[in-house]
Design an enzyme around this catalytic site. Structure first.
Site, PDB file in Angstrom:
ATOM      1  N   THR A 129       0.799  -1.227   0.000  1.00  0.00           N
ATOM      2  CA  THR A 129       0.000   0.000   0.000  1.00  0.00           C
ATOM      3  C   THR A 129       0.832   1.278   0.000  1.00  0.00           C
ATOM      4  O   THR A 129       0.270   2.367   0.109  1.00  0.00           O
ATOM      5  CB  THR A 129      -0.946   0.017   1.214  1.00  0.00           C
ATOM      6  OG1 THR A 129      -0.189  -0.153   2.415  1.00  0.00           O
ATOM      7  CG2 THR A 129      -1.987  -1.089   1.106  1.00  0.00           C
ATOM      8  N   TYR A 130       2.155   1.189  -0.096  1.00  0.00           N
ATOM      9  CA  TYR A 130       2.953   2.409  -0.167  1.00  0.00           C
ATOM     10  C   TYR A 130       2.572   3.194  -1.419  1.00  0.00           C
ATOM     11  O   TYR A 130       2.580   2.664  -2.529  1.00  0.00           O
ATOM     12  CB  TYR A 130       4.453   2.096  -0.213  1.00  0.00           C
ATOM     13  CG  TYR A 130       5.068   1.679   1.100  1.00  0.00           C
ATOM     14  CD1 TYR A 130       4.391   1.813   2.307  1.00  0.00           C
ATOM     15  CD2 TYR A 130       6.353   1.146   1.137  1.00  0.00           C
ATOM     16  CE1 TYR A 130       4.970   1.423   3.507  1.00  0.00           C
ATOM     17  CE2 TYR A 130       6.945   0.758   2.339  1.00  0.00           C
ATOM     18  CZ  TYR A 130       6.237   0.897   3.518  1.00  0.00           C
ATOM     19  OH  TYR A 130       6.812   0.519   4.702  1.00  0.00           O
TER      20      TYR A 130
END
Length: 354
Positions: A61-62
């Site tokens: 999810t970065y």
């Protein structure tokens, strides 16, 4: 000390060899309001690899997935030479309760998504990113082991989890012949040393390589903040800057700036930058394999790599340790104290183990 990025170290008790400084790719992408655009991220990546670095860390999810997508492009044609690590458990779809957590459904969905975004057939290291206090450890370990057996991941690791759960997981993995944990990520730096109570000693005992993130404490140890930054009127918590983020986290305090002052003093004596001194201190902690560098620009990365050339005197290390010392708490402070030493050993002399 004088190391280089191509002075490779084994990761925990595995045979996997990694650089002594890892490249954190959380800054690759600007979707979350901070970070670097593609061109700048590419320069940072290229500089790291050209110096011999082989260990790159990201998460599913970065930057809303942009970090992994950028790395797919950057690693194209050179994938097998690099050690790519990613993570799962954080929320990817606000509408879906099963798009976060450590459970088997999210584990398999997240890994398949990371493989697509990274355009690779396998992940070198997969971390459980954040402990969810819900999923049974057997479910986590069995799911990870299944993925190892399928060839989709090579090694499993853990981050942001209680020491007692990590040690329990390692014992279960060993007893059942499942893939053991090889690495532990935690926040660790001169401002945040509480990992020395349980997490780091546990990792050393159980064969997990320690990978500290935020080794510069959000930039506070780089020396760029002053007492003026402690004034609430000077902080806009909604401006999206690293300064406001640190203020919201409580990292900007009088105590922390006092530690940063000592870092600056030692840096001036050594002819290095404060960031290099702070990184070098973390790097030399027993059990640490590779601190994660979160550089947003090539200039920042260039400066960070200078930490490999820092050599401290014993007096300088003592000053840094004293300025940043923590209370070890129960039972550690008592076990290290003179009273326990006296009732356990008296006047007897013992050689250290090993």
């Amino acid at each position: 000390m004088s190391l280089t990025l191509d002075t490779y170290r084994p990761l925990g008790r595995s045979g996997l060899r990694v650089s002594p400084l890892a490249l954190g790719a959380a800054t690759f992408g600007t979707e979350t309001g901070w970070g670097s655009e593609r061109e700048e991220s590419r320069k940072v990546f290229d500089l790291y690899v050209e110096r011999g670095g082989n260990f790159v860390d990201t998460a599913d999810t970065y930057a809303a997935g942009s970090s992994e997508r950028m790395l797919a492009e950057f690693t194209r044609g050179d994938r097998d030479r690099l050690v790519l690590a990613t993570k799962y458990t954080t929320l990817s779809d606000p509408r879906d309760p099963n798009s976060s957590g450590a459970h088997r459904k999210n584990l398999f969905t997240s890994v398949e998504g990371s493989l697509r975004r990274l355009e690779t057939d396998y992940l070198d290291v997969l971390y459980l990113h954040v402990w969810d206090f819900t999923t049974p450890v057997e479910e986590i370990l069995r799911g990870m082991d299944d993925l190892v057996r399928q060839g989709k991941i090579r090694y499993v690791a853990i981050s942001n989890s209680p020491a007692w759960q990590v040690s329990r997981m390692q014992a279960i993995a060993d007893l059942r012949g499942w893939s053991p944990l090889v690495a532990l990520q935690l926040e660790y730096n001169l401002l945040e040393r509480t990992g020395e109570r349980d997490l780091i000693p546990m990792a050393r005992e159980l064969g997990l390589g320690v990978l500290p993130y935020s080794p510069l404490a959000g930039g506070v140890l780089s020396g760029k903040y002053t007492r003026d930054d402690l004034t609430p009127a000077n902080i806009d918590a909604t401006d999206g800057t690293r300064r406001s983020f640190n203020a919201a986290l409580g990292t900007l305090t009088e105590r922390n700036l006092a530690v940063a002052d000592v870092v600056k003093e030692v840096a001036a004596e050594l002819g290095h930058s404060p960031a290099q001194v702070a990184l070098a201190w973390t790097l030399r902690t027993p059990g640490v394999t590779a601190p994660l560098l979160g550089a947003r620009t090539p200039a920042q990365l260039e400066d960070n790599l200078g930490a490999l050339d820092v050599d401290f005197t014993d007096a300088q290390l003592a000053r840094l340790d004293e300025a940043s010392a923590i209370d070890l708490g129960v039972p550690h402070a008592a076990l290290a104290g003179d009273h326990i030493r006296a009732v356990m050993r008296g006047d007897l002399k013992f050689a250290p183990r090993g």
